[in-house]
Scaffold this motif. Structure first.
Motif, PDB file in Angstrom:
ATOM      1  N   UNK A  29       0.330  10.268 -10.979  1.00  0.00           N
ATOM      2  CA  UNK A  29       0.361  10.568  -9.543  1.00  0.00           C
ATOM      3  C   UNK A  29       0.354  12.085  -9.363  1.00  0.00           C
ATOM      4  N   UNK A  30      -0.847  12.672  -9.486  1.00  0.00           N
ATOM      5  CA  UNK A  30      -0.943  14.134  -9.468  1.00  0.00           C
ATOM      6  C   UNK A  30      -0.964  14.719  -8.054  1.00  0.00           C
ATOM      7  N   UNK A  31      -1.004  13.827  -7.078  1.00  0.00           N
ATOM      8  CA  UNK A  31      -0.982  14.302  -5.687  1.00  0.00           C
ATOM      9  C   UNK A  31      -0.497  13.213  -4.761  1.00  0.00           C
ATOM     10  N   UNK A  32      -0.250  13.570  -3.534  1.00  0.00           N
ATOM     11  CA  UNK A  32       0.187  12.607  -2.528  1.00  0.00           C
ATOM     12  C   UNK A  32      -0.998  11.747  -2.086  1.00  0.00           C
ATOM     13  N   UNK A  33      -0.748  10.454  -1.880  1.00  0.00           N
ATOM     14  CA  UNK A  33      -1.820   9.546  -1.470  1.00  0.00           C
ATOM     15  C   UNK A  33      -1.383   8.708  -0.275  1.00  0.00           C
ATOM     16  N   UNK A  34      -2.282   8.598   0.715  1.00  0.00           N
ATOM     17  CA  UNK A  34      -2.016   7.764   1.880  1.00  0.00           C
ATOM     18  C   UNK A  34      -2.369   6.308   1.558  1.00  0.00           C
ATOM     19  N   UNK A  35      -1.504   5.376   1.903  1.00  0.00           N
ATOM     20  CA  UNK A  35      -1.725   3.957   1.614  1.00  0.00           C
ATOM     21  C   UNK A  35      -2.605   3.260   2.647  1.00  0.00           C
ATOM     22  N   UNK A  36      -3.019   2.037   2.313  1.00  0.00           N
ATOM     23  CA  UNK A  36      -3.915   1.264   3.183  1.00  0.00           C
ATOM     24  C   UNK A  36      -3.265   0.927   4.524  1.00  0.00           C
ATOM     25  N   UNK A  37      -1.956   0.664   4.508  1.00  0.00           N
ATOM     26  CA  UNK A  37      -1.282   0.337   5.780  1.00  0.00           C
ATOM     27  C   UNK A  37      -1.346   1.515   6.742  1.00  0.00           C
ATOM     28  N   UNK A  38      -1.155   2.719   6.234  1.00  0.00           N
ATOM     29  CA  UNK A  38      -1.223   3.899   7.092  1.00  0.00           C
ATOM     30  C   UNK A  38      -2.647   4.100   7.603  1.00  0.00           C
ATOM     31  N   UNK A  39      -3.628   3.843   6.738  1.00  0.00           N
ATOM     32  CA  UNK A  39      -5.028   3.961   7.148  1.00  0.00           C
ATOM     33  C   UNK A  39      -5.384   2.950   8.236  1.00  0.00           C
ATOM     34  N   UNK A  40      -4.682   1.824   8.214  1.00  0.00           N
ATOM     35  CA  UNK A  40      -4.962   0.753   9.186  1.00  0.00           C
ATOM     36  C   UNK A  40      -4.129   0.879  10.460  1.00  0.00           C
ATOM     37  N   UNK A  41      -3.393   1.961  10.613  1.00  0.00           N
ATOM     38  CA  UNK A  41      -2.550   2.140  11.793  1.00  0.00           C
ATOM     39  C   UNK A  41      -3.366   1.986  13.083  1.00  0.00           C
ATOM     40  N   UNK A  42      -2.869   1.187  13.997  1.00  0.00           N
ATOM     41  CA  UNK A  42      -3.506   0.860  15.285  1.00  0.00           C
ATOM     42  C   UNK A  42      -4.694  -0.104  15.120  1.00  0.00           C
ATOM     43  N   UNK A  43      -4.995  -0.455  13.864  1.00  0.00           N
ATOM     44  CA  UNK A  43      -6.092  -1.378  13.602  1.00  0.00           C
ATOM     45  C   UNK A  43      -5.600  -2.633  12.914  1.00  0.00           C
ATOM     46  N   UNK A  44      -6.421  -3.155  11.992  1.00  0.00           N
ATOM     47  CA  UNK A  44      -6.072  -4.382  11.270  1.00  0.00           C
ATOM     48  C   UNK A  44      -6.214  -4.152   9.771  1.00  0.00           C
ATOM     49  N   UNK A  45      -5.443  -4.911   8.991  1.00  0.00           N
ATOM     50  CA  UNK A  45      -5.567  -4.874   7.539  1.00  0.00           C
ATOM     51  C   UNK A  45      -5.812  -6.290   7.038  1.00  0.00           C
ATOM     52  N   UNK A  46      -6.758  -6.436   6.112  1.00  0.00           N
ATOM     53  CA  UNK A  46      -7.085  -7.741   5.540  1.00  0.00           C
ATOM     54  C   UNK A  46      -6.569  -7.802   4.113  1.00  0.00           C
ATOM     55  N   UNK A  47      -5.605  -8.658   3.872  1.00  0.00           N
ATOM     56  CA  UNK A  47      -5.010  -8.840   2.553  1.00  0.00           C
ATOM     57  C   UNK A  47      -5.600 -10.088   1.919  1.00  0.00           C
ATOM     58  N   UNK A  48      -6.645  -9.908   1.131  1.00  0.00           N
ATOM     59  CA  UNK A  48      -7.301 -11.038   0.479  1.00  0.00           C
ATOM     60  C   UNK A  48      -6.528 -11.436  -0.771  1.00  0.00           C
ATOM     61  N   UNK A  49      -6.535 -12.724  -1.080  1.00  0.00           N
ATOM     62  CA  UNK A  49      -5.809 -13.283  -2.236  1.00  0.00           C
ATOM     63  C   UNK A  49      -4.331 -12.886  -2.180  1.00  0.00           C
ATOM     64  N   UNK A  50      -3.715 -13.126  -1.049  1.00  0.00           N
ATOM     65  CA  UNK A  50      -2.313 -12.753  -0.806  1.00  0.00           C
ATOM     66  C   UNK A  50      -1.352 -13.449  -1.775  1.00  0.00           C
ATOM     67  N   UNK A  51      -1.754 -14.639  -2.271  1.00  0.00           N
ATOM     68  CA  UNK A  51      -0.868 -15.408  -3.169  1.00  0.00           C
ATOM     69  C   UNK A  51      -0.684 -14.725  -4.519  1.00  0.00           C
ATOM     70  N   UNK A  52      -1.552 -13.764  -4.866  1.00  0.00           N
ATOM     71  CA  UNK A  52      -1.454 -13.075  -6.148  1.00  0.00           C
ATOM     72  C   UNK A  52      -0.458 -11.921  -6.122  1.00  0.00           C
ATOM     73  N   UNK A  53       0.154 -11.667  -4.988  1.00  0.00           N
ATOM     74  CA  UNK A  53       1.056 -10.527  -4.820  1.00  0.00           C
ATOM     75  C   UNK A  53       2.423 -10.787  -5.477  1.00  0.00           C
ATOM     76  N   UNK A  54       2.935  -9.802  -6.185  1.00  0.00           N
ATOM     77  CA  UNK A  54       4.226  -9.932  -6.862  1.00  0.00           C
ATOM     78  C   UNK A  54       5.386  -9.933  -5.859  1.00  0.00           C
ATOM     79  N   UNK A  55       6.537 -10.557  -6.190  1.00  0.00           N
ATOM     80  CA  UNK A  55       7.675 -10.647  -5.268  1.00  0.00           C
ATOM     81  C   UNK A  55       8.148  -9.310  -4.691  1.00  0.00           C
ATOM     82  N   UNK A  56       8.249  -8.218  -5.471  1.00  0.00           N
ATOM     83  CA  UNK A  56       8.688  -6.950  -4.868  1.00  0.00           C
ATOM     84  C   UNK A  56       7.730  -6.448  -3.781  1.00  0.00           C
ATOM     85  N   UNK A  57       6.447  -6.622  -4.000  1.00  0.00           N
ATOM     86  CA  UNK A  57       5.464  -6.203  -2.996  1.00  0.00           C
ATOM     87  C   UNK A  57       5.536  -7.109  -1.780  1.00  0.00           C
ATOM     88  N   UNK A  58       5.783  -8.399  -2.017  1.00  0.00           N
ATOM     89  CA  UNK A  58       5.954  -9.338  -0.902  1.00  0.00           C
ATOM     90  C   UNK A  58       7.098  -8.889   0.008  1.00  0.00           C
TER      91      UNK A  58
END
Length: 451
Positions: free
Chosen positions: A223-252
């Motif tokens: 992590x050589x620099x700061x990175x903006x995440x997908x949720x922040x990029x989707x602010x005021x819009x929508x986010x599509x989480x495909x294959x949601x069942x593959x997500x690990x419990x901490x991320x859930x």
């Protein structure tokens, strides 16, 4: 309700003959002896179709056609013209006739023409009704579907899209869940804001969390620099989480916090970031079963499953196979700069009978491959994979299967389709080889559901 057909002809015996034939077919027939009478009748009552002669004494068929279409623009009109009157037929078609037939009338051809016109009109009316239900501004975002399951799905999308509810899209792999997500976003009030997509199965757990929520510099190795995440990029819009069942419990757990509190912390961060994002999730798994087995958080399931949309597999929407095939054919002939006019009847029959375990994605892949590999100007059955053709159809030159127990109709169908295949779909040549008339061949194909 019986369809109303108006017969317009100044020859009384011919008009009466047509009345008798069409009444016997179950139509409600009304007669008019000239173009002016037909115009008046159309102004006063409803007709599903008009069968009209070109040459009449007071107002000819072309002029009457033009006047009638001013009154009822969508009314299908079939023009009757004398044999060899090509100019009249061309003029009629340019003026808005849906078809023409030549005198003396071939009754079988007349029946086919009327059936085709009424079917086309029914589809037009159904589409208009669907458009009315969905609303004039509804954007289906490239979804192709005229089958009943897809029409129901589109109606559901039209109702849920304008809301701000989270949506869970369920469906087998290859059914087009991402297209459904696109349609939801494009028909929401967030449509002018970002629509961010991520496949949860494509990244390992540690990277997925970083992709979704971002990270601070030095949060982890690399992590050589700061990175903006997908949720922040989707602010005021929508986010599509495909294959949601593959997500690990901490991320859930982090996703649950975003839904409940509309905030999250980047990986390695200490301060919260506020977001206003609509979540559209999708999976090909039975998510409720995943909950029961402890693989997916129950509270997150209910937060995501505010509205549940099920995308039907292709085997349950066979009415869409032909339009989808034609769409992909046009797409890949253009992409590969090929001149391919369509599918032979045998090839289309194989496409219609296949079970499609890979759904629309499998169909698209097969059409693309066939476009690239064919040496003809039509897609033949031999251009399709062996999985579709089956061992007995692997070579069209093999003898027709005469195994005891097969019906005569099945054997006849196979022989007709093979002969068409050998003549590259040319029905006139195939009919000559089979020793039957082209009209008989057309009727046989219609009986097989091939147009």
């Amino acid at each position: 309700m019986k369809p109303n057909i108006l017969i317009v002809d100044d020859e009384t015996p011919h008009r009466a003959m047509l009345d008798t034939v069409l009444s016997a077919e179950g139509y409600n027939v009304i007669q008019a002896e000239d173009g002016d009478e037909a115009i008046e009748l159309v102004g006063n009552q409803f007709f599903n179709l008009i069968l009209m002669d070109v040459r009449m004494k007071r107002i000819d068929g072309i002029k009457a056609l033009q006047q009638i279409l001013k009154i009822s623009p969508q009314l299908p009109i079939i023009i009757m013209t004398a044999y060899g009157s090509v100019d009249s037929a061309v003029k009629a078609m340019k003026s808005g006739a849906i078809d023409y037939i030549t005198k003396p009338i071939d009754i079988d051809i007349l029946k086919i023409s009327i059936d085709k016109a009424l079917t086309s009109q029914q589809i037009t009316e159904e589409n208009a009704l669907l458009k009315e239900r969905l609303g004039e501004k509804f954007d289906i975002a490239g979804i192709i579907g005229r089958s009943k399951p897809m029409k129901r799905l589109l109606e559901s999308i039209s109702m849920v899209a304008p809301s701000d509810a989270n949506v869970l899209i369920l469906g087998e792999s290859g059914t087009g869940k991402e297209l459904i997500a696109n349609a939801i976003h494009q028909n929401s009030y967030r449509k002018d804001k970002p629509f961010i997509k991520i496949n949860c199965a494509a990244l390992p757990d540690t990277l997925l969390e970083s992709e979704l929520f971002g990270h601070e510099k030095g949060a982890f190795t690399g992590a050589i620099g700061k990175k903006m995440g997908r949720f922040k990029l989707a602010d005021k819009g929508s986010i599509f989480l495909d294959e949601i069942a593959e997500m690990a419990p901490p991320t859930q757990a982090k996703i649950l916090r975003v839904i409940q509190e509309q905030e999250f912390e980047p990986v390695g961060g200490t301060s919260s970031i506020k977001v206003d994002t609509r979540i559209i999730a999708a999976t090909n798994r039975v998510l409720k079963k995943e909950v029961e087995e402890g693989n997916f958080r129950e509270d997150l399931f209910y937060r995501l499953n505010v509205v549940e949309l099920k995308v039907p597999p292709l085997r349950e929407r066979s009415d869409d196979i032909l339009p989808l095939s034609n769409y992909f054919l046009a797409k890949y002939t253009k992409k590969n700069k090929r001149q391919i006019s369509g599918f032979t009847p045998m090839a289309m029959d194989l496409l219609m009978r296949h079970d499609w375990p890979g759904n629309v994605r499998e169909l698209e892949n097969i059409i693309e491959r066939s476009v690239i590999m064919t040496r003809s100007n039509t897609i033949k059955s031999t251009d399709l994979p062996a999985t579709l053709r089956g061992e007995d159809l692997d070579k069209v030159t093999e003898p027709v299967d005469l195994t005891p127990g097969r019906s005569l109709k099945d054997v006849e169908k196979e022989m007709i389709l093979r002969t068409l295949e050998e003549h590259n779909g040319n029905r006139t040549h195939a009919a000559k080889t089979l020793g039957i008339s082209r009209r008989t061949l057309q009727l046989k194909l219609k009986d097989y559901g091939i147009t």
